[in-house]
Motif scaffolding. Structure first.
Motif, PDB file in Angstrom:
ATOM      1  N   ILE A  69       0.859  -1.186   0.000  1.00 19.93           N
ATOM      2  CA  ILE A  69       0.000   0.000   0.000  1.00 19.93           C
ATOM      3  C   ILE A  69       0.892   1.232   0.000  1.00 19.93           C
ATOM      4  O   ILE A  69       1.763   1.386   0.868  1.00 19.93           O
ATOM      5  N   ILE A  70       0.699   2.120  -0.977  1.00 24.66           N
ATOM      6  CA  ILE A  70       1.454   3.367  -1.028  1.00 24.66           C
ATOM      7  C   ILE A  70       0.501   4.541  -1.197  1.00 24.66           C
ATOM      8  O   ILE A  70      -0.645   4.377  -1.602  1.00 24.66           O
ATOM      9  N   ALA A  71       0.998   5.734  -0.875  1.00 22.61           N
ATOM     10  CA  ALA A  71       0.218   6.966  -1.042  1.00 22.61           C
ATOM     11  C   ALA A  71       1.060   7.943  -1.870  1.00 22.61           C
ATOM     12  O   ALA A  71       1.726   8.817  -1.323  1.00 22.61           O
TER      13      ALA A  71
ATOM     14  N   PRO B 261      -2.555  12.441   1.399  1.00 25.76           N
ATOM     15  CA  PRO B 261      -2.543  11.593   2.591  1.00 25.76           C
ATOM     16  C   PRO B 261      -3.892  10.916   2.807  1.00 25.76           C
ATOM     17  O   PRO B 261      -4.941  11.537   2.646  1.00 25.76           O
ATOM     18  N   PRO B 262      -3.887   9.635   3.180  1.00 25.77           N
ATOM     19  CA  PRO B 262      -5.139   8.908   3.390  1.00 25.77           C
ATOM     20  C   PRO B 262      -5.753   9.201   4.749  1.00 25.77           C
ATOM     21  O   PRO B 262      -5.085   9.701   5.660  1.00 25.77           O
ATOM     22  N   LYS B 263      -7.039   8.882   4.877  1.00 25.73           N
ATOM     23  CA  LYS B 263      -7.710   8.934   6.169  1.00 25.73           C
ATOM     24  C   LYS B 263      -7.394   7.635   6.900  1.00 25.73           C
ATOM     25  O   LYS B 263      -7.608   6.542   6.373  1.00 25.73           O
ATOM     26  N   VAL B 264      -6.883   7.762   8.120  1.00 27.31           N
ATOM     27  CA  VAL B 264      -6.339   6.607   8.835  1.00 27.31           C
ATOM     28  C   VAL B 264      -7.386   5.528   9.087  1.00 27.31           C
ATOM     29  O   VAL B 264      -7.151   4.344   8.816  1.00 27.31           O
ATOM     30  N   ASN B 265      -8.551   5.903   9.608  1.00 30.76           N
ATOM     31  CA  ASN B 265      -9.567   4.896   9.923  1.00 30.76           C
ATOM     32  C   ASN B 265     -10.058   4.168   8.674  1.00 30.76           C
ATOM     33  O   ASN B 265     -10.220   2.942   8.681  1.00 30.76           O
ATOM     34  N   GLN B 266     -10.289   4.926   7.601  1.00 28.45           N
ATOM     35  CA  GLN B 266     -10.737   4.311   6.362  1.00 28.45           C
ATOM     36  C   GLN B 266      -9.656   3.407   5.776  1.00 28.45           C
ATOM     37  O   GLN B 266      -9.945   2.358   5.195  1.00 28.45           O
ATOM     38  N   LEU B 267      -8.407   3.815   5.948  1.00 26.23           N
ATOM     39  CA  LEU B 267      -7.300   2.990   5.455  1.00 26.23           C
ATOM     40  C   LEU B 267      -7.284   1.641   6.177  1.00 26.23           C
ATOM     41  O   LEU B 267      -7.134   0.580   5.556  1.00 26.23           O
ATOM     42  N   LYS B 268      -7.461   1.678   7.468  1.00 27.00           N
ATOM     43  CA  LYS B 268      -7.492   0.440   8.250  1.00 27.00           C
ATOM     44  C   LYS B 268      -8.653  -0.455   7.816  1.00 27.00           C
ATOM     45  O   LYS B 268      -8.503  -1.674   7.700  1.00 27.00           O
ATOM     46  N   ASN B 269      -9.813   0.152   7.570  1.00 24.55           N
ATOM     47  CA  ASN B 269     -10.972  -0.619   7.108  1.00 24.55           C
ATOM     48  C   ASN B 269     -10.700  -1.255   5.748  1.00 24.55           C
ATOM     49  O   ASN B 269     -11.048  -2.412   5.500  1.00 24.55           O
ATOM     50  N   GLY B 270     -10.067  -0.477   4.866  1.00 24.69           N
ATOM     51  CA  GLY B 270      -9.744  -0.985   3.538  1.00 24.69           C
ATOM     52  C   GLY B 270      -8.750  -2.128   3.593  1.00 24.69           C
ATOM     53  O   GLY B 270      -8.875  -3.115   2.847  1.00 24.69           O
ATOM     54  N   ILE B 271      -7.779  -2.011   4.472  1.00 23.07           N
ATOM     55  CA  ILE B 271      -6.789  -3.080   4.630  1.00 23.07           C
ATOM     56  C   ILE B 271      -7.462  -4.351   5.131  1.00 23.07           C
ATOM     57  O   ILE B 271      -7.140  -5.461   4.683  1.00 23.07           O
ATOM     58  N   SER B 272      -8.406  -4.207   6.043  1.00 28.45           N
ATOM     59  CA  SER B 272      -9.133  -5.369   6.557  1.00 28.45           C
ATOM     60  C   SER B 272      -9.855  -6.100   5.428  1.00 28.45           C
ATOM     61  O   SER B 272      -9.891  -7.340   5.394  1.00 28.45           O
ATOM     62  N   TYR B 273     -10.438  -5.344   4.492  1.00 34.04           N
ATOM     63  CA  TYR B 273     -11.121  -5.987   3.368  1.00 34.04           C
ATOM     64  C   TYR B 273     -10.120  -6.741   2.496  1.00 34.04           C
ATOM     65  O   TYR B 273     -10.375  -7.891   2.090  1.00 34.04           O
TER      66      TYR B 273
ATOM     67  N   ILE C  21       2.496  -1.982   4.403  1.00 25.78           N
ATOM     68  CA  ILE C  21       2.240  -0.547   4.265  1.00 25.78           C
ATOM     69  C   ILE C  21       3.555   0.187   4.010  1.00 25.78           C
ATOM     70  O   ILE C  21       4.560  -0.048   4.697  1.00 25.78           O
ATOM     71  N   GLY C  22       3.552   1.066   3.016  1.00 26.09           N
ATOM     72  CA  GLY C  22       4.739   1.851   2.720  1.00 26.09           C
ATOM     73  C   GLY C  22       5.171   2.686   3.912  1.00 26.09           C
ATOM     74  O   GLY C  22       4.355   3.116   4.724  1.00 26.09           O
ATOM     75  N   LYS C  23       6.462   2.925   4.006  1.00 28.30           N
ATOM     76  CA  LYS C  23       7.030   3.624   5.155  1.00 28.30           C
ATOM     77  C   LYS C  23       6.452   5.021   5.351  1.00 28.30           C
ATOM     78  O   LYS C  23       6.384   5.526   6.474  1.00 28.30           O
ATOM     79  N   HIS C  24       6.042   5.652   4.264  1.00 27.74           N
ATOM     80  CA  HIS C  24       5.651   7.061   4.348  1.00 27.74           C
ATOM     81  C   HIS C  24       4.153   7.287   4.099  1.00 27.74           C
ATOM     82  O   HIS C  24       3.725   8.425   3.897  1.00 27.74           O
ATOM     83  N   VAL C  25       3.356   6.219   4.143  1.00 28.37           N
ATOM     84  CA  VAL C  25       1.925   6.335   3.861  1.00 28.37           C
ATOM     85  C   VAL C  25       1.230   7.310   4.815  1.00 28.37           C
ATOM     86  O   VAL C  25       0.318   8.034   4.426  1.00 28.37           O
ATOM     87  N   PHE C  26       1.676   7.339   6.071  1.00 24.98           N
ATOM     88  CA  PHE C  26       1.017   8.194   7.068  1.00 24.98           C
ATOM     89  C   PHE C  26       1.679   9.569   7.215  1.00 24.98           C
ATOM     90  O   PHE C  26       1.312  10.347   8.086  1.00 24.98           O
TER      91      PHE C  26
ATOM     92  N   GLY D 165       3.571  13.229   2.388  1.00 22.52           N
ATOM     93  CA  GLY D 165       5.018  13.249   2.526  1.00 22.52           C
ATOM     94  C   GLY D 165       5.679  13.990   1.381  1.00 22.52           C
ATOM     95  O   GLY D 165       5.037  14.397   0.404  1.00 22.52           O
ATOM     96  N   THR D 166       6.976  14.156   1.474  1.00 23.02           N
ATOM     97  CA  THR D 166       7.733  14.859   0.439  1.00 23.02           C
ATOM     98  C   THR D 166       7.755  14.040  -0.849  1.00 23.02           C
ATOM     99  O   THR D 166       7.467  12.843  -0.863  1.00 23.02           O
ATOM    100  N   ASP D 167       8.122  14.698  -1.942  1.00 22.44           N
ATOM    101  CA  ASP D 167       8.240  13.987  -3.211  1.00 22.44           C
ATOM    102  C   ASP D 167       9.222  12.826  -3.085  1.00 22.44           C
ATOM    103  O   ASP D 167       8.976  11.728  -3.597  1.00 22.44           O
ATOM    104  N   GLU D 168      10.343  13.071  -2.412  1.00 18.57           N
ATOM    105  CA  GLU D 168      11.373  12.043  -2.267  1.00 18.57           C
ATOM    106  C   GLU D 168      10.839  10.830  -1.505  1.00 18.57           C
ATOM    107  O   GLU D 168      11.126   9.677  -1.862  1.00 18.57           O
ATOM    108  N   ASP D 169      10.059  11.080  -0.463  1.00 18.98           N
ATOM    109  CA  ASP D 169       9.545   9.976   0.353  1.00 18.98           C
ATOM    110  C   ASP D 169       8.447   9.192  -0.373  1.00 18.98           C
ATOM    111  O   ASP D 169       8.398   7.956  -0.297  1.00 18.98           O
ATOM    112  N   ARG D 170       7.573   9.878  -1.093  1.00 18.27           N
ATOM    113  CA  ARG D 170       6.533   9.176  -1.838  1.00 18.27           C
ATOM    114  C   ARG D 170       7.152   8.352  -2.967  1.00 18.27           C
ATOM    115  O   ARG D 170       6.721   7.230  -3.248  1.00 18.27           O
ATOM    116  N   LEU D 171       8.170   8.911  -3.593  1.00 15.82           N
ATOM    117  CA  LEU D 171       8.897   8.196  -4.642  1.00 15.82           C
ATOM    118  C   LEU D 171       9.599   6.969  -4.068  1.00 15.82           C
ATOM    119  O   LEU D 171       9.602   5.892  -4.686  1.00 15.82           O
TER     120      LEU D 171
END
Length: 307
Positions: free
Chosen positions: A16-18, A22-34, A44-49, A57-63
């Motif tokens: 999972i990357i962003a 930035p994603p909504k944390v609760n919805q992200l958790k629900n989506g992961i459960s599905y 989960i990617g290191k910089h998703v949150f 996150g910065t361009d470098e971190d998302r990349l």
């Protein structure tokens, strides 16, 4: 020549990357459960949150997260957490050789359209336009058909869209076969004049958008026309244009009038009403595979996206 990714199996791990907002944390958790309910493991990617203004996150971190997921041989597919804005900022820094040498499922839509187009133009990899972990899958109203569309990742399957899914309206009659390309209209416009410019020659072009006034959609389609992109297409699949904003001073033409003005060309099938885009159900489709659009029976047949 399209490069199809390998299908998923139960027990596989997806990343999972962003790469945009930035994603909504609760919805992200629900989506992961599905996704886990499908028998998948999730990394989960290191910089998703991370947050950097309106970016995840910065361009470098998302990349970094994008590269890491493609480089990790244990990751069999990548699903984006949400759209928003930001993928075009990292496109010119992407290691496309890394992606070409490690082809795998890549899934998302909206702002992810820029990555779909860039990856296809640079590598030929088939990618998937479909609902995302936080903004769609994790929402309580995520519907059965949208869930069902993930089955195409586990077994090579032809997709067939008929009026059993939604009412379709023919703008221009005809039948055509071509590689399926496109996505969010405003993001397709952003590719023009760049090294990632969308190629529409002999292609079936999918367009969708959300929250735009009709004069803006008019401007987008006019830009495609002036760039020769509408002349080159073999047909047009008009997806969902939800939440079209109405400005009483400028909204002198309806959305239907705008679409007809630009898309009603001879010998090219154009059909609207597809539930593809910012909508429910969200009919997920692979880009970069052969498809057939026919006004005769109002159908869209799409070849499998995985092997």
């Amino acid at each position: 020549m399209s490069l199809r990714p390998v299908r998923l199996h139960k027990g596989d791990t997806i990343g999972i990357i962003a790469p945009a907002g930035p994603p909504k944390v609760n919805q992200l958790k629900n989506g992961i459960s599905y996704l886990q309910s499908l028998g998948l493991n999730v990394k989960i990617g290191k910089h998703v949150f991370d947050t950097y203004g309106y970016l995840a996150g910065t361009d470098e971190d998302r990349l970094h997260d994008l590269h890491e997921m493609f480089a990790d041989h244990h990751i069999k597919g990548i699903i984006c957490a949400r759209g928003g804005y930001g993928t075009a900022r990292i496109a010119s820094q992407i290691n496309f050789e890394l992606i070409a040498n490690n082809p795998k499922i890549f899934w998302g839509y909206s702002d992810i359209t820029f990555l779909h187009t860039a990856i296809r133009e640079k590598t030929g990899l088939v990618t998937f336009h479909g609902p995302m972990v936080s903004s769609d899958i994790g929402e309580p109203d995520f519907d059965t058909l949208s869930k069902h569309m993930f089955n195409q990742l586990f077994k090579p399957s032809q997709l067939i869209y008929t009026e059993q899914i939604s009412l379709l309206q023919v703008i221009n009659e005809g039948e055509a076969v071509g590689e399926l390309v496109g996505g969010n209209l405003s993001l397709l416009i952003n590719t023009l004049g760049t090294e990632f410019e969308i190629d529409t020659r002999n292609k079936l072009l999918v367009i969708e958008d959300i929250g735009e006034e009709t004069y803006r959609i008019d401007a987008f389609l006019n830009q495609l026309k002036m760039a020769g992109k509408l002349k080159d297409v073999s047909g047009v699949v008009v997806g969902d244009f939800g939440d079209t904003e109405v400005n009483k001073e400028t909204n002198l033409l309806s959305l239907d009038e705008v679409l007809t003005h630009y898309l009603a060309a001879k010998d090219k099938p154009v059909i609207k009403g597809f539930k593809i885009g910012h909508c429910l159900p969200n009919f997920s489709i692979p880009f970069g595979v052969e498809a057939k659009l026919s006004s005769k029976d109002k159908t869209l047949h799409i070849s499998p996206g995985v092997c």
